[in-house]
Scaffold this active site. Sequence first.
Site, PDB file in Angstrom:
ATOM      1  N   ARG A   1      -0.735  -8.842  13.388  1.00  0.00           N
ATOM      2  CA  ARG A   1      -1.264  -7.877  12.404  1.00  0.00           C
ATOM      3  C   ARG A   1      -2.089  -8.621  11.350  1.00  0.00           C
ATOM      4  NH1 ARG A   1       4.256  -5.182  10.789  1.00  0.00           N
ATOM      5  NH2 ARG A   1       3.142  -3.983   9.235  1.00  0.00           N
TER       6      ARG A   1
ATOM      7  N   ARG B   1      -9.817   0.779   8.082  1.00  0.00           N
ATOM      8  CA  ARG B   1      -9.404  -0.566   8.456  1.00  0.00           C
ATOM      9  C   ARG B   1     -10.490  -1.329   9.190  1.00  0.00           C
ATOM     10  NH1 ARG B   1      -3.557   0.658   8.245  1.00  0.00           N
ATOM     11  NH2 ARG B   1      -2.413  -1.279   8.482  1.00  0.00           N
TER      12      ARG B   1
ATOM     13  N   ARG C   1      11.827  -5.991   5.421  1.00  0.00           N
ATOM     14  CA  ARG C   1      11.848  -4.564   5.753  1.00  0.00           C
ATOM     15  C   ARG C   1      12.311  -4.363   7.192  1.00  0.00           C
ATOM     16  NH1 ARG C   1       6.411  -1.175   5.349  1.00  0.00           N
ATOM     17  NH2 ARG C   1       5.899  -2.467   7.134  1.00  0.00           N
TER      18      ARG C   1
ATOM     19  N   LYS D   1       0.829  -1.210   0.000  1.00  0.00           N
ATOM     20  CA  LYS D   1       0.000   0.000   0.000  1.00  0.00           C
ATOM     21  C   LYS D   1       0.861   1.257   0.000  1.00  0.00           C
ATOM     22  CE  LYS D   1      -2.060  -1.018   3.895  1.00  0.00           C
ATOM     23  NZ  LYS D   1      -1.428  -2.305   4.261  1.00  0.00           N
TER      24      LYS D   1
ATOM     25  N   ARG E   1      11.217  -0.289  12.334  1.00  0.00           N
ATOM     26  CA  ARG E   1       9.818  -0.329  12.772  1.00  0.00           C
ATOM     27  C   ARG E   1       9.627  -1.422  13.807  1.00  0.00           C
ATOM     28  NH1 ARG E   1       5.325   0.573   8.148  1.00  0.00           N
ATOM     29  NH2 ARG E   1       4.183  -0.709   9.640  1.00  0.00           N
TER      30      ARG E   1
END
Length: 201
Positions: A145, A89, A128, A14, A134
């Site tokens: 998640r 969401r 990532r 996204k 993060r």
Amino acid sequence: MINVIIFGSPGSGKGTQSEKLVEYFDFEHVSTGELLRREIHADNSLGRTAKGFIDKGQLVPDELIIDIIDELLIDRSPCSGIIFDGFPRTIAQAEALDRLLARRNAKVDIVLNLNVPEEMLISRLLNRGKDSGRSDDNMKTISNRLKVYYEQTAPLADYYRKAGTLCDINGTGTVDGIADEIRKAVDTVRANYPECNKAPK
Ligand code: B4P
């Protein structure tokens, strides 16, 4: 107002595709994830609340997110374009967005649904996590998640399919290949606003 939603599971691309879209169209990129990370970095009260949820892979409460979006929509010009990345969401967020836009004589124009198999999502996010810094890109949080996504966010695909705005996109190709497909889909909705159609960048 042209309103585009980029929809998909964590790691579906996204954020990546939103960056590509703003390179091409004169749209604003609104990422609720990025907005929350900015508040966390500022270490203010909203940021501290959000961090507690994000670090566990949970969604931040609807009312906090809806207030942020409400404020963002103030004083929009009729021809402005927005890419909503990571919002809505939940069904409650989607219904709130419909209400907020209707108040401004606007609507959700297209929902780009990025489809990517789960093993690819996990590998992208772990990859990532090696250098993103993060706190939510680790296996334990990613699992949660994804669970939260299937339970609370995936049902939105039906919500938008019923509304006639869902556009399925294969999210497994190259970043540029996917971006081309998305650009074509967004061009079809831009054609509904001839009064706003400046040539793309
Ligand atoms: P987000 O920042 O939105 O995080 P995300 O859903 O995990 O997706 P992200 O944008 O990071 O990944 P992308 O798909 O771009 O949200 C973080 C947290 O904030 C949420 O978990 C939640 O707690 C909270 N939150 C945010 N919005 C909320 C809301 N509305 N309500 C409640 N809570 C909210 O892609 C990831 C990776 O894939 C990148 O590293 C990229 O390089 C790679 N990639 C992309 N496309 C690729 C391709 N084609 N090929 C190979 N790799 C690719």
